[in-house]
Design a protein around this motif. Sequence first.
Motif, PDB file in Angstrom:
ATOM      1  N   ARG A   5       0.823  -1.049  -0.050  1.00 60.82           N
ATOM      2  CA  ARG A   5       0.094   0.058   0.198  1.00 60.82           C
ATOM      3  C   ARG A   5       0.738   1.327   0.117  1.00 60.82           C
ATOM      4  N   ARG A  21      -4.803  15.320  -4.612  1.00 60.16           N
ATOM      5  CA  ARG A  21      -5.148  14.428  -5.885  1.00 60.16           C
ATOM      6  C   ARG A  21      -4.875  12.889  -5.503  1.00 60.16           C
ATOM      7  N   THR A  22      -3.694  12.626  -5.165  1.00 57.55           N
ATOM      8  CA  THR A  22      -3.343  11.371  -4.698  1.00 57.55           C
ATOM      9  C   THR A  22      -4.206  10.805  -3.698  1.00 57.55           C
ATOM     10  N   ALA A  23      -4.611  11.430  -2.662  1.00 56.29           N
ATOM     11  CA  ALA A  23      -5.370  11.137  -1.517  1.00 56.29           C
ATOM     12  C   ALA A  23      -6.734  10.720  -2.158  1.00 56.29           C
ATOM     13  N   ASP A  24      -7.431  11.554  -3.227  1.00 58.29           N
ATOM     14  CA  ASP A  24      -8.637  11.219  -3.855  1.00 58.29           C
ATOM     15  C   ASP A  24      -8.649  10.084  -4.488  1.00 58.29           C
ATOM     16  N   ARG A  25      -7.680   9.682  -5.250  1.00 57.26           N
ATOM     17  CA  ARG A  25      -7.328   8.643  -6.059  1.00 57.26           C
ATOM     18  C   ARG A  25      -7.324   7.225  -5.002  1.00 57.26           C
ATOM     19  N   LEU A  26      -6.815   7.516  -4.009  1.00 56.65           N
ATOM     20  CA  LEU A  26      -6.567   6.331  -3.095  1.00 56.65           C
ATOM     21  C   LEU A  26      -7.658   6.066  -2.053  1.00 56.65           C
ATOM     22  N   HIS A  27      -8.349   7.220  -1.907  1.00 57.80           N
ATOM     23  CA  HIS A  27      -9.645   7.206  -0.950  1.00 57.80           C
ATOM     24  C   HIS A  27      -8.970   7.198   0.303  1.00 57.80           C
ATOM     25  N   VAL A  28      -7.934   8.080   0.766  1.00 63.21           N
ATOM     26  CA  VAL A  28      -7.395   8.384   1.926  1.00 63.21           C
ATOM     27  C   VAL A  28      -7.342   9.777   2.098  1.00 63.21           C
ATOM     28  N   THR A  29      -6.851  10.156   3.352  1.00 63.38           N
ATOM     29  CA  THR A  29      -6.772  11.321   3.693  1.00 63.38           C
ATOM     30  C   THR A  29      -5.271  12.029   3.050  1.00 63.38           C
ATOM     31  N   ARG A  32      -2.535  11.068   5.450  1.00 66.89           N
ATOM     32  CA  ARG A  32      -2.161   9.610   5.353  1.00 66.89           C
ATOM     33  C   ARG A  32      -1.075   9.538   4.273  1.00 66.89           C
TER      34      ARG A  32
END
Length: 307
Positions: A5, A21-29, A32
């Motif tokens: 991960r 954008r990275t957080a949005d793609r991976l559904h994390v904050t 994180r």
Amino acid sequence: MLELREIEIFLVLAEELHFGRTADRLHVTPARVSQAIKKQERVIGTELFKRTSRSVQLTPIGTQLRDGLSQGYRQIQETLAAAVEAGRTFTGELTVGYSAAWCGNLIVAAADLFRTRHPHCVIQFRNSQLDEPLTPMRDGSCDLQLIELPVEEPDMVNGPVLFTEPRALVVPADHPFAARATVSMEDLADAPLISVTDQPGYFLDLHYPHRTPMGRVIPRGPSVTAWQDVLAQVGAGKGVSPTCLRAAHYYSRPDIVYVPFSDAPSVHYGLVWPVTGNTAKVRAFVQTVLEAAAAEAPLPENGSTGH
């Protein structure tokens, strides 16, 4: 060591160069994402990204790490996806038995649906004999079977009841019963009952009883091993035999008549398979048969049939 991960987070950030954008793609904050990158930089011992208030850029070592990890990560994803697909798609053969023509129709419809989902699995069909319906499953030549119930055997799994059928009595065409609209369970005391050999007692008690509900003795006629023999014996005037009313649509003959019962319990049909063969493939086929049964249109229920 880095977890899969965390490698995914690094590679997505290396592509997006933006924490949000990275957080949005991976559904994390975003926090994180930041924590994962900081952990990676501690493990590696150097910065992987240059961060300013306006931009995020890979460092030379970050670029080297991205290039080295990308191909391996894609291979891991492809391998996992292939494993998941293989787990969902069954191969090999599945042999399905059935005890009557209308059961065979349902099994064929279910097999057609199953093949669309699992094109590499070959479905074989087997018509079971009345005197040994469970033998093919016990000797391994059949995986599961659609059969009249009950089946109360410790080495067999009973699936759901798929459908029920009204009961009828097969009588000779020249028998007094043939002119009647219905018969009752008490009428069985007035004609020899043709039965099937080598069936367990609980099955015979339900389908070929020895006494009527009022306790009258039901006389015994010939005992046979095959359904066509039942019809031949009835047609020859040797006795009568119970079945389900739907049989009239499949096994009509000029010398027999199917007369509906007015008070007999319905005949239940369900899937049965060995305890030792309770596999994912069998359970998937059972679910497919349930879907096919739900979509199947019932046949009309006529009265006396067979002249």
